[in-house]
Design a protein around this motif. Sequence first.
Motif, PDB file in Angstrom:
ATOM      1  N   ILE A 693       0.839  -1.207   0.000  1.00 60.64           N
ATOM      2  CA  ILE A 693       0.000   0.000   0.000  1.00 60.64           C
ATOM      3  C   ILE A 693       0.868   1.250   0.000  1.00 60.64           C
ATOM      4  O   ILE A 693       0.592   2.226  -0.712  1.00 60.64           O
ATOM      5  CB  ILE A 693      -0.943   0.002   1.219  1.00 60.64           C
ATOM      6  CG1 ILE A 693      -1.834  -1.251   1.220  1.00 60.64           C
ATOM      7  CG2 ILE A 693      -1.779   1.265   1.252  1.00 60.64           C
ATOM      8  CD1 ILE A 693      -2.720  -1.388   0.005  1.00 60.64           C
ATOM      9  N   GLU A 694       1.945   1.229   0.786  1.00 59.64           N
ATOM     10  CA  GLU A 694       2.849   2.378   0.841  1.00 59.64           C
ATOM     11  C   GLU A 694       3.533   2.598  -0.506  1.00 59.64           C
ATOM     12  O   GLU A 694       3.722   3.747  -0.945  1.00 59.64           O
ATOM     13  CB  GLU A 694       3.889   2.155   1.937  1.00 59.64           C
ATOM     14  CG  GLU A 694       4.680   3.397   2.323  1.00 59.64           C
ATOM     15  CD  GLU A 694       3.802   4.508   2.862  1.00 59.64           C
ATOM     16  OE1 GLU A 694       4.143   5.688   2.625  1.00 59.64           O
ATOM     17  OE2 GLU A 694       2.766   4.206   3.507  1.00 59.64           O
ATOM     18  N   SER A 695       3.871   1.516  -1.181  1.00 53.75           N
ATOM     19  CA  SER A 695       4.488   1.614  -2.501  1.00 53.75           C
ATOM     20  C   SER A 695       3.554   2.292  -3.491  1.00 53.75           C
ATOM     21  O   SER A 695       3.970   3.132  -4.302  1.00 53.75           O
ATOM     22  CB  SER A 695       4.853   0.224  -3.010  1.00 53.75           C
ATOM     23  OG  SER A 695       5.213   0.255  -4.364  1.00 53.75           O
ATOM     24  N   LEU A 696       2.295   1.941  -3.423  1.00 57.14           N
ATOM     25  CA  LEU A 696       1.318   2.541  -4.329  1.00 57.14           C
ATOM     26  C   LEU A 696       1.203   4.039  -4.078  1.00 57.14           C
ATOM     27  O   LEU A 696       1.107   4.838  -5.010  1.00 57.14           O
ATOM     28  CB  LEU A 696      -0.044   1.859  -4.125  1.00 57.14           C
ATOM     29  CG  LEU A 696      -1.145   2.220  -5.122  1.00 57.14           C
ATOM     30  CD1 LEU A 696      -0.759   1.816  -6.534  1.00 57.14           C
ATOM     31  CD2 LEU A 696      -2.456   1.559  -4.717  1.00 57.14           C
ATOM     32  N   LYS A 697       1.238   4.429  -2.801  1.00 61.23           N
ATOM     33  CA  LYS A 697       1.127   5.849  -2.462  1.00 61.23           C
ATOM     34  C   LYS A 697       2.351   6.634  -2.913  1.00 61.23           C
ATOM     35  O   LYS A 697       2.229   7.759  -3.406  1.00 61.23           O
ATOM     36  CB  LYS A 697       0.944   6.008  -0.950  1.00 61.23           C
ATOM     37  CG  LYS A 697      -0.397   5.511  -0.420  1.00 61.23           C
ATOM     38  CD  LYS A 697      -0.466   5.671   1.094  1.00 61.23           C
ATOM     39  CE  LYS A 697      -1.815   5.205   1.645  1.00 61.23           C
ATOM     40  NZ  LYS A 697      -1.879   5.317   3.122  1.00 61.23           N
ATOM     41  N   GLN A 698       3.540   6.030  -2.734  1.00 61.48           N
ATOM     42  CA  GLN A 698       4.777   6.757  -3.027  1.00 61.48           C
ATOM     43  C   GLN A 698       5.287   6.529  -4.447  1.00 61.48           C
ATOM     44  O   GLN A 698       6.156   7.266  -4.918  1.00 61.48           O
ATOM     45  CB  GLN A 698       5.868   6.345  -2.028  1.00 61.48           C
ATOM     46  CG  GLN A 698       5.553   6.714  -0.590  1.00 61.48           C
ATOM     47  CD  GLN A 698       6.743   6.523   0.322  1.00 61.48           C
ATOM     48  OE1 GLN A 698       7.906   6.611  -0.097  1.00 61.48           O
ATOM     49  NE2 GLN A 698       6.475   6.248   1.606  1.00 61.48           N
ATOM     50  N   GLY A 699       4.754   5.507  -5.118  1.00 61.06           N
ATOM     51  CA  GLY A 699       5.181   5.224  -6.481  1.00 61.06           C
ATOM     52  C   GLY A 699       6.610   4.723  -6.583  1.00 61.06           C
ATOM     53  O   GLY A 699       7.331   5.067  -7.530  1.00 61.06           O
ATOM     54  N   LYS A 700       7.043   3.907  -5.604  1.00 62.96           N
ATOM     55  CA  LYS A 700       8.409   3.391  -5.642  1.00 62.96           C
ATOM     56  C   LYS A 700       8.498   2.096  -4.831  1.00 62.96           C
ATOM     57  O   LYS A 700       7.560   1.699  -4.144  1.00 62.96           O
ATOM     58  CB  LYS A 700       9.377   4.412  -5.066  1.00 62.96           C
ATOM     59  CG  LYS A 700       9.177   4.697  -3.581  1.00 62.96           C
ATOM     60  CD  LYS A 700      10.204   5.698  -3.055  1.00 62.96           C
ATOM     61  CE  LYS A 700      10.065   5.908  -1.548  1.00 62.96           C
ATOM     62  NZ  LYS A 700      11.085   6.868  -1.034  1.00 62.96           N
ATOM     63  N   TRP A 701       9.649   1.431  -4.942  1.00 61.10           N
ATOM     64  CA  TRP A 701       9.905   0.239  -4.132  1.00 61.10           C
ATOM     65  C   TRP A 701       9.997   0.623  -2.659  1.00 61.10           C
ATOM     66  O   TRP A 701      10.553   1.663  -2.308  1.00 61.10           O
ATOM     67  CB  TRP A 701      11.224  -0.425  -4.546  1.00 61.10           C
ATOM     68  CG  TRP A 701      11.128  -1.263  -5.798  1.00 61.10           C
ATOM     69  CD1 TRP A 701      11.293  -0.830  -7.069  1.00 61.10           C
ATOM     70  CD2 TRP A 701      10.855  -2.657  -5.859  1.00 61.10           C
ATOM     71  NE1 TRP A 701      11.134  -1.875  -7.951  1.00 61.10           N
ATOM     72  CE2 TRP A 701      10.868  -3.017  -7.235  1.00 61.10           C
ATOM     73  CE3 TRP A 701      10.605  -3.645  -4.910  1.00 61.10           C
ATOM     74  CZ2 TRP A 701      10.638  -4.328  -7.679  1.00 61.10           C
ATOM     75  CZ3 TRP A 701      10.376  -4.947  -5.342  1.00 61.10           C
ATOM     76  CH2 TRP A 701      10.390  -5.275  -6.700  1.00 61.10           C
ATOM     77  N   ILE A 702       9.446  -0.230  -1.804  1.00 57.45           N
ATOM     78  CA  ILE A 702       9.523  -0.027  -0.357  1.00 57.45           C
ATOM     79  C   ILE A 702      10.326  -1.173   0.256  1.00 57.45           C
ATOM     80  O   ILE A 702      10.010  -2.351   0.036  1.00 57.45           O
ATOM     81  CB  ILE A 702       8.120   0.023   0.291  1.00 57.45           C
ATOM     82  CG1 ILE A 702       7.285   1.137  -0.332  1.00 57.45           C
ATOM     83  CG2 ILE A 702       8.222   0.182   1.808  1.00 57.45           C
ATOM     84  CD1 ILE A 702       7.817   2.534  -0.088  1.00 57.45           C
ATOM     85  N   THR A 703      11.344  -0.811   0.997  1.00 52.98           N
ATOM     86  CA  THR A 703      12.177  -1.814   1.656  1.00 52.98           C
ATOM     87  C   THR A 703      11.566  -2.208   2.992  1.00 52.98           C
ATOM     88  O   THR A 703      11.070  -1.366   3.735  1.00 52.98           O
ATOM     89  CB  THR A 703      13.596  -1.270   1.887  1.00 52.98           C
ATOM     90  OG1 THR A 703      14.164  -0.918   0.615  1.00 52.98           O
ATOM     91  CG2 THR A 703      14.481  -2.315   2.561  1.00 52.98           C
ATOM     92  N   ILE A 704      11.591  -3.507   3.281  1.00 50.66           N
ATOM     93  CA  ILE A 704      11.053  -4.006   4.547  1.00 50.66           C
ATOM     94  C   ILE A 704      12.195  -4.177   5.537  1.00 50.66           C
ATOM     95  O   ILE A 704      13.188  -4.841   5.245  1.00 50.66           O
ATOM     96  CB  ILE A 704      10.320  -5.349   4.341  1.00 50.66           C
ATOM     97  CG1 ILE A 704       9.106  -5.133   3.435  1.00 50.66           C
ATOM     98  CG2 ILE A 704       9.883  -5.939   5.686  1.00 50.66           C
ATOM     99  CD1 ILE A 704       8.356  -6.390   3.120  1.00 50.66           C
ATOM    100  N   GLU A 705      12.046  -3.589   6.704  1.00 53.30           N
ATOM    101  CA  GLU A 705      13.099  -3.679   7.718  1.00 53.30           C
ATOM    102  C   GLU A 705      13.155  -5.093   8.273  1.00 53.30           C
ATOM    103  O   GLU A 705      12.112  -5.699   8.512  1.00 53.30           O
ATOM    104  CB  GLU A 705      12.812  -2.688   8.853  1.00 53.30           C
ATOM    105  CG  GLU A 705      12.851  -1.228   8.386  1.00 53.30           C
ATOM    106  CD  GLU A 705      12.513  -0.277   9.516  1.00 53.30           C
ATOM    107  OE1 GLU A 705      12.268  -0.758  10.640  1.00 53.30           O
ATOM    108  OE2 GLU A 705      12.497   0.931   9.263  1.00 53.30           O
TER     109      GLU A 705
END
Length: 705
Positions: A693-705
């Motif tokens: 969901i965060e990726s869709l909002k920001q339009g980029k890859w999201i790294t998982i900690e």
Amino acid sequence: MKQIIQDLKNGDTLLEEVPVPRVKAGSVLIKTTRSLVSLGTERMLVEFGKANFIQKAKQQPDKVKMVLDKVKTDGLKPTVSAVLNKLNQPLPLGYCNVGEVVAVGKGVSEFSVGDRVASNGNHAEYVCVPKNLVAKIPDNVSDDEATFTVIGSIGLQGVRLLNPTFGETIVVVGLGLIGLVTAELLLANGCNVIGFDFDPEKVRIAKEKGITAINPAEGTDQVKFVESFTNGIGVDGVIITASNKSNEIISQSANMCRKRGRIVLVGVIGLDISRADFYEKEITFQVSCSYGPGRYDDEYEQKGNDYPIGYVRWTEKRNFEAILNAISKGTLDVKPLITESLLLEDYEKIYGDMANSRSIASILKYDNTKEQSKTVQIVEKDYKGKKGVIGIIGAGNFTSSTILPNLSKLKADIKYIASSGGLSGTIQAKKHGISNSTSDYKEILQDNDVDLVFVTTQHNMHATMVLEAIQANKSVFVEKPLALTHGELSNIEKAYGESNSCISVGFNRRFAPLAQKMKTLLGKAQTPINIVATMNAGYIPPEVWVHDMEVGGGRIIGEGCHFIDLCSYLADSKVVAVCMNAMGENPEENTDNASILLKYENGTNAVINYFSNGSKSYSKERVEVYSQERTLVMDNWRKLKTYGFKGGNMSSGQDKGHFNQFKALLDQQRNGGKPIIPFESLMNTTKASFAAIESLKQGKWITIE
């Protein structure tokens, strides 16, 4: 407490003993004193229940098509089970309730304990009703009179849609309970009213109220009578409150109207409309929806968000209040409509032969002097010294269709099932031999016999109940998702680390025989693989709670997490980064048509296609795996085809792994050992769904900690 229900499977109308419902936020708990039997509506439900399978199918052809599509994709056995499960769900009868407020939920300020109120509550000794479906009763209105509030609002909404003006002539077709109220409201509005009905008693009552009432059975031609009454002009409007499958009523109504007349349908009739009947006169036709604006809108009814009076003058609640005001001032006299008044225990005198009943309004009286309980014992059993004793919180469709049938096969020890309303839990307790039905889930947490809690409520309650279960030293199985926010997940992680409890999530796909076969064929080597998983999820209307991010979390967090877990299981690795794209110009508003890219620690690449715009006749789930010049294709948990492997093809009845998961869970709970899914994996899957969901909002890859 006692409640009247309709068994849709065999047609029986029953007086069931169920727990007193739990008061919810935004609602009030009402101790019932009276309720009104709506013979027209309730007769249809009773007759539908008594119909055989073929007759039921004829009444719902759209449902038949859905069943046939499900047979094609899922197979006959799962489809039959789903249909029977639906028919096994009891239907609460009644929607005209009067009583006294005994508890007020959080966020309710306009009602207090002791208030006399009318609502759309069922025929039950206690009902929990959202505040926007409740209205205070004026002091000079009796409980008997107040039971007409909801019925009156149905007629009033039809009148509002017709929008009559002073002096107009209006026809009411059908002088049953709603028709008589509608006709009297039209009189109060300054209209000339003509009423038609084939029941002499109803015609008599209408005439006494000043309505020009006609019984067509006595030889009167309805259309010609109207022509004569209006000097050949025709009436200004028609409100149809009849219940009849014939198409003749709509045709006659059009022929009665003047040019540019109006027709409003409140009842249920045949609607094979002739264009010629409407064309020359430019007649308008509209269907009235129940009590008024707000009906079936969860924002208004369930969440309590009122429509501003400056924009929506008459909501369903304000219609309730208008009817009560009319009764209070004497402009609506409902006393002559009361045919009989009976004790709740004598309900069979009303429901025993509804098809031949000549009653207009039957009122049920309640004697609520006995102390009522939030828990009802169904079966007496001893659980002392046993492990794996279960308490289930939530008795919805998934619990009844999937969890309980599988736990029954495993002969699981289930001491409680909790449902907020009490009814659905009681029905399932009786069906599966569960000891207790309760509306207070905290009883489960406080019982030392219970060591395993199942949480199957709406998604926004999952994290809170998981925490409560852990704090009560219970192990917990929660149907996905584990949490809806990072904050909830952090709280669970902290509590888990400080406890000896075990947490399991309903990621059942990894336990499916075909998934386990795929895992075996792929072997234990940490070679990266490619996965393409497609979920033909099906359309769910936007107003349904699963789309609400605060309640359901949306379909990716709420359901797409299933496939994230499955991909992690097949990859035997953790997700380290996520990228998601959705269809349309405003993708954030369309997360149920999305593609998710998952990057794994071991180099595996996975694509999850979660679509809601596909055909229901196509397979719902499909997984493809590509590895070392070999390919696996799993189709809807029924078939597995292998390419490049020595053998391995499998076919079976549809099996999504629920039985295997519950068996493993009970074995672990009784005998000890590692959790059936590592806690770290549960956390990783949940974080990956948030990252999508965060990726869709920001339009980029999201790294998982």
